[in-house]
Design an enzyme around this catalytic site. Structure first.
Site, PDB file in Angstrom:
ATOM      1  N   SER A  29       0.834  -1.217   0.000  1.00 31.09           N
ATOM      2  CA  SER A  29       0.000   0.000   0.000  1.00 31.09           C
ATOM      3  C   SER A  29       0.859   1.253   0.000  1.00 31.09           C
ATOM      4  O   SER A  29       0.604   2.184  -0.790  1.00 31.09           O
ATOM      5  CB  SER A  29      -0.969   0.002   1.185  1.00 31.09           C
ATOM      6  N   HIS A  51      -1.822  -8.929   1.871  1.00 26.26           N
ATOM      7  CA  HIS A  51      -1.532  -7.654   2.551  1.00 26.26           C
ATOM      8  C   HIS A  51      -2.653  -7.369   3.558  1.00 26.26           C
ATOM      9  O   HIS A  51      -2.936  -8.204   4.410  1.00 26.26           O
ATOM     10  CB  HIS A  51      -1.343  -6.567   1.473  1.00 26.26           C
ATOM     11  N   HIS A 109       6.023 -12.867   7.253  1.00 26.23           N
ATOM     12  CA  HIS A 109       6.212 -11.471   6.844  1.00 26.23           C
ATOM     13  C   HIS A 109       7.367 -11.385   5.859  1.00 26.23           C
ATOM     14  O   HIS A 109       8.334 -12.146   5.948  1.00 26.23           O
ATOM     15  CB  HIS A 109       6.494 -10.568   8.053  1.00 26.23           C
ATOM     16  N   ARG A 136       3.547  -5.020  16.684  1.00 31.63           N
ATOM     17  CA  ARG A 136       2.153  -4.569  16.580  1.00 31.63           C
ATOM     18  C   ARG A 136       1.223  -5.671  17.098  1.00 31.63           C
ATOM     19  O   ARG A 136       0.152  -5.399  17.636  1.00 31.63           O
ATOM     20  CB  ARG A 136       1.812  -4.196  15.132  1.00 31.63           C
ATOM     21  N   ASP A 177      -1.923  -8.611  11.604  1.00 28.37           N
ATOM     22  CA  ASP A 177      -3.276  -9.036  11.253  1.00 28.37           C
ATOM     23  C   ASP A 177      -3.769 -10.238  12.054  1.00 28.37           C
ATOM     24  O   ASP A 177      -4.962 -10.533  12.060  1.00 28.37           O
ATOM     25  CB  ASP A 177      -3.346  -9.351   9.753  1.00 28.37           C
TER      26      ASP A 177
HETATM   27  N1  NMX Z   1       1.518 -19.863   5.625  1.00 26.74           N
HETATM   28  C1  NMX Z   1       1.930 -20.745   4.701  1.00 26.74           C
HETATM   29  N2  NMX Z   1       2.979 -20.553   3.900  1.00 26.74           N
HETATM   30  C2  NMX Z   1       3.669 -19.411   4.079  1.00 26.74           C
HETATM   31  C3  NMX Z   1       3.323 -18.464   5.032  1.00 26.74           C
HETATM   32  C4  NMX Z   1       2.172 -18.709   5.827  1.00 26.74           C
HETATM   33  N3  NMX Z   1       1.738 -17.843   6.735  1.00 26.74           N
HETATM   34  N4  NMX Z   1       4.197 -17.432   4.963  1.00 26.74           N
HETATM   35  C5  NMX Z   1       5.059 -17.726   3.971  1.00 26.74           C
HETATM   36  N5  NMX Z   1       4.739 -18.923   3.429  1.00 26.74           N
HETATM   37  C6  NMX Z   1       5.346 -19.567   2.277  1.00 26.74           C
HETATM   38  C7  NMX Z   1       5.227 -18.647   1.073  1.00 26.74           C
HETATM   39  O1  NMX Z   1       3.936 -18.744   0.498  1.00 26.74           O
HETATM   40  C8  NMX Z   1       6.346 -19.130   0.190  1.00 26.74           C
HETATM   41  O2  NMX Z   1       5.905 -20.307  -0.437  1.00 26.74           O
HETATM   42  P1  NMX Z   1       6.390 -20.688  -1.943  1.00 26.74           P
HETATM   43  O3  NMX Z   1       7.868 -20.850  -1.836  1.00 26.74           O
HETATM   44  O4  NMX Z   1       5.640 -21.906  -2.265  1.00 26.74           O
HETATM   45  O5  NMX Z   1       6.024 -19.506  -2.806  1.00 26.74           O
HETATM   46  C9  NMX Z   1       7.414 -19.491   1.208  1.00 26.74           C
HETATM   47  O6  NMX Z   1       6.747 -19.701   2.470  1.00 26.74           O
HETATM   48  C10 NMX Z   1       8.460 -18.415   1.398  1.00 26.74           C
HETATM   49  O7  NMX Z   1       7.808 -17.201   1.657  1.00 26.74           O
HETATM   50  P2  NMX Z   1       8.496 -16.072   2.571  1.00 26.74           P
HETATM   51  O8  NMX Z   1       9.730 -15.615   1.882  1.00 26.74           O
HETATM   52  O9  NMX Z   1       8.603 -16.526   3.963  1.00 26.74           O
HETATM   53  O10 NMX Z   1       7.365 -14.947   2.571  1.00 26.74           O
HETATM   54  P3  NMX Z   1       7.098 -13.777   1.517  1.00 26.74           P
HETATM   55  O11 NMX Z   1       8.014 -12.646   1.850  1.00 26.74           O
HETATM   56  O12 NMX Z   1       7.128 -14.273   0.125  1.00 26.74           O
HETATM   57  O13 NMX Z   1       5.585 -13.386   1.861  1.00 26.74           O
HETATM   58  C11 NMX Z   1       3.737 -12.956   3.264  1.00 26.74           C
HETATM   59  C12 NMX Z   1       5.222 -12.703   3.021  1.00 26.74           C
HETATM   60  C13 NMX Z   1       3.271 -12.039   4.393  1.00 26.74           C
HETATM   61  C14 NMX Z   1       2.960 -12.618   1.998  1.00 26.74           C
HETATM   62  C15 NMX Z   1       3.527 -14.430   3.660  1.00 26.74           C
HETATM   63  O14 NMX Z   1       4.200 -14.686   4.873  1.00 26.74           O
HETATM   64  C16 NMX Z   1       2.079 -14.815   3.783  1.00 26.74           C
HETATM   65  O15 NMX Z   1       1.460 -15.168   2.773  1.00 26.74           O
HETATM   66  N6  NMX Z   1       1.481 -14.764   5.028  1.00 26.74           N
HETATM   67  C17 NMX Z   1       0.073 -14.994   5.211  1.00 26.74           C
HETATM   68  C18 NMX Z   1      -0.742 -13.778   4.786  1.00 26.74           C
HETATM   69  C19 NMX Z   1      -0.572 -12.633   5.745  1.00 26.74           C
HETATM   70  O16 NMX Z   1      -0.644 -12.765   6.955  1.00 26.74           O
HETATM   71  N7  NMX Z   1      -0.362 -11.420   5.198  1.00 26.74           N
HETATM   72  C20 NMX Z   1      -0.342 -10.194   6.005  1.00 26.74           C
HETATM   73  C21 NMX Z   1       1.022  -9.515   6.106  1.00 26.74           C
HETATM   74  C22 NMX Z   1       0.914  -8.275   6.961  1.00 26.74           C
HETATM   75  N8  NMX Z   1       0.116  -7.228   6.305  1.00 26.74           N
HETATM   76  O17 NMX Z   1      -0.760  -6.688   6.894  1.00 26.74           O
HETATM   77  O18 NMX Z   1       0.325  -6.906   5.135  1.00 26.74           O
HETATM   78  C1  MLT Z   2       2.261  -3.664   6.520  1.00 21.90           C
HETATM   79  O1  MLT Z   2       1.915  -3.171   7.588  1.00 21.90           O
HETATM   80  O2  MLT Z   2       2.307  -2.978   5.476  1.00 21.90           O
HETATM   81  C2  MLT Z   2       2.543  -5.120   6.459  1.00 21.90           C
HETATM   82  O3  MLT Z   2       3.118  -5.590   7.635  1.00 21.90           O
HETATM   83  C3  MLT Z   2       3.248  -5.564   5.229  1.00 21.90           C
HETATM   84  C4  MLT Z   2       4.670  -5.123   5.032  1.00 21.90           C
HETATM   85  O4  MLT Z   2       5.262  -4.403   5.816  1.00 21.90           O
HETATM   86  O5  MLT Z   2       5.227  -5.565   3.997  1.00 21.90           O
END
Ligand code: NMX
Ligand code: MLT
Length: 435
Positions: A242, A272, A318, A327, A373
């Site tokens: 964002s 996100h 994350h 947070r 979240d």
């Molecule tokens: N559950 C299952 N698999 C996960 C999770 C999770 N919570 N977090 C990461 N992975 C997987 C990810 O999908 C990736 O799989 P692949 O290699 O098959 O593509 C692998 O682990 C490596 O990912 P990372 O490097 O650890 O994470 P990345 O930086 O790519 O993504 C998020 C970060 C936040 C997108 C990821 O952790 C996620 O999808 N979390 C769940 C959704 C979430 O809570 N998002 C909110 C973030 C905060 N916000 O408000 O924005």
């Molecule tokens: C945010 O607050 O924007 C989330 O934690 C995602 C991020 O920092 O990448």
């Protein structure tokens, strides 16, 4: 006391000199290598943006202008009788790097209340949305439409000089933040209530009015929750989807309403901001399957089943953080103070004890710990705001603070159009052939 705009007018020339000196001394220095993996891998760790309001440390979490969340809770002015920091004060901090006085904070409350009303046609636009349209889509639509009255868009058409951009951008940013509660309240009341909204109280602070528009101002603890919620969700450095989107679109000199509507569309994605909705949905589905008082074994099985079906555990992991999000901890502390015996809070705590171990064992996620979240929904539900599709709208009200602060500085410092270089896979193969 001085107004925020007057203080900014003093700070801008100094900051221009500061940036000039940094560039003169360090401009030609390199951060290091850029790897092909970073280009394919969502630009993780790639230094690419200036963002002054906050910086994220992978282990410690966020600092707003150098201050941690507990430091903000201690130092920023509060409402009378309240213990949580006022978002108005946080905004002053994000913009200036300085902690405001209670009088300066109060002046922002009054100014935002005075600017809170939204144009009639925006009200009608929201009223015409079918209740089945996701609240985030309605939100983005309404914020886009605020561009009708943009001071910056008008000034640009009238040939404003580049050195003056920040003035009308500041006005638009103040209007944007001020009008978000009226938009959020209207969407909430249309979708979940009878569509009738109370009037803003110009003597009250921003969070009180937000709670009032949503229909929860009779609960003092909910108002305090809104204050804490906005502060902790306001900013998370510049690279999150964002914030980066807002900055990128602003760099085309799209006005703050267009820029922030774009940011909201990114926030509406499930990886996100929409994750706060997804967390509660997931926890509710779990509860429906395993009952009110599940064993650790029940929860383990549920988490594994989610992973095995190819879905993510929402609220965990994350892109930057490698420890539990401060947070999350701030919200947990709030819950321990205000709702220690709530069964849903206990369940969220039980998941916190179990999910990280499973994510570690599964071995993919680089960070097994909860993010912001994972905790917000349980707090809102406790006070009766249990319409989870609405949750990301509250995140969107909050994130405007950080994006607006940076938009003002970007225009004050003359930040250029963003335009990074892209490559095709073919080009990469050719570039590194025989290397
Ligand atoms: N559950 C299952 N698999 C996960 C999770 C999770 N919570 N977090 C990461 N992975 C997987 C990810 O999908 C990736 O799989 P692949 O290699 O098959 O593509 C692998 O682990 C490596 O990912 P990372 O490097 O650890 O994470 P990345 O930086 O790519 O993504 C998020 C970060 C936040 C997108 C990821 O952790 C996620 O999808 N979390 C769940 C959704 C979430 O809570 N998002 C909110 C973030 C905060 N916000 O408000 O924005
Ligand atoms: C945010 O607050 O924007 C989330 O934690 C995602 C991020 O920092 O990448």
């Amino acid at each position: 006391p001085q107004s925020l705009k007057e203080r900014l007018a003093e700070l801008i020339p100094k900051e221009k000199e500061n940036v000039k000196a940094i560039r003169a001394e360090h401009g030609a220095k390199a951060f290091g290598q850029v790897t092909v993996d970073q280009v394919y891998g969502g630009m993780r760790g790639l230094p690419a943006l200036i963002w002054d309001g906050s910086v994220l440390d992978a282990n410690e979490g966020i600092r707003f202008r150098g201050k941690t969340i507990p430091e903000c809770q201690e130092l920023l002015p509060k409402a009378e009788g309240g213990t949580e920091p006022l978002p108005e004060a946080l905004f002053w901090l994000l913009v200036t790097g300085e902690v405001p006085t209670p009088e300066q904070t109060q002046a922002i409350s009054a100014e935002w209340a005075a600017r809170a009303e939204i144009p009639k046609f925006v009200e009608e636009l929201i009223d015409r949305c079918p209740p089945t349209l996701h609240p985030m889509s309605q939100f983005s639509l309404a914020v886009t439409a605020l561009n009708h009255d943009s001071a910056f868009a008008k000034a640009y058409q009238n040939g404003i000089s580049k050195s003056e951009y920040w003035g009308p951008v500041y006005e638009d940013c103040m209007d944007l933040i001020a009008k978000l509660p009226a938009i959020a309240g209207r969407i909430y009341r249309n979708v979940y209530g009878d569509g009738k909204l109370p009037a803003i109280d110009p003597t009250k602070d921003y969070s009180w009015n937000l709670a009032h528009l949503l229909g929860f101002a009779d609960k003092e603890a909910f108002i305090e929750l809104m204050r804490l919620y906005i502060v902790i969700h306001s900013d998370h450095e510049g690279g999150n989807v964002s914030a980066h989107t807002g900055k990128l679109v602003g760099s085309a000199l799209s006005d703050p309403f267009l820029s922030y509507a774009a940011a909201l569309n990114g926030l509406a994605g499930p990886l996100h901001g929409l994750a706060n909705q997804e967390v509660l949905l997931w926890v509710m589905k779990m509860r429906a399957q395993v009952g009110e008082d599940p064993s650790d074994e029940d929860i383990k099985n549920y988490v594994w089943a989610t992973l095995k079906s190819g879905q993510v555990i929402p609220g965990y992991g994350h892109a930057v953080l490698r420890k539990t999000d401060p947070r999350y901890m701030a919200q947990r502390a709030f819950a321990l103070k205000h709702l220690p015996d709530d069964p849903l809070f206990k369940l969220v705590g039980q998941i916190y004890n179990i999910a990280p171990g499973i994510l570690l064992e599964a071995g993919k996620a680089k960070n097994p710990w909860p993010n912001v979240d994972a905790h917000s929904g349980v707090l809102l539900t406790y006070y009766g705001l249990d319409q989870m599709q609405f949750y990301t709208v509250l995140f969107g009200v909050s994130r405007a603070f950080g994006v607006a602060a940076q938009l003002i500085w970007d225009r004050a410092l003359g930040a250029p159009l963003e335009r990074p270089k892209s490559y095709s896979s073919e080009a990469i193969k050719k570039m590194f052939a025989n290397k």
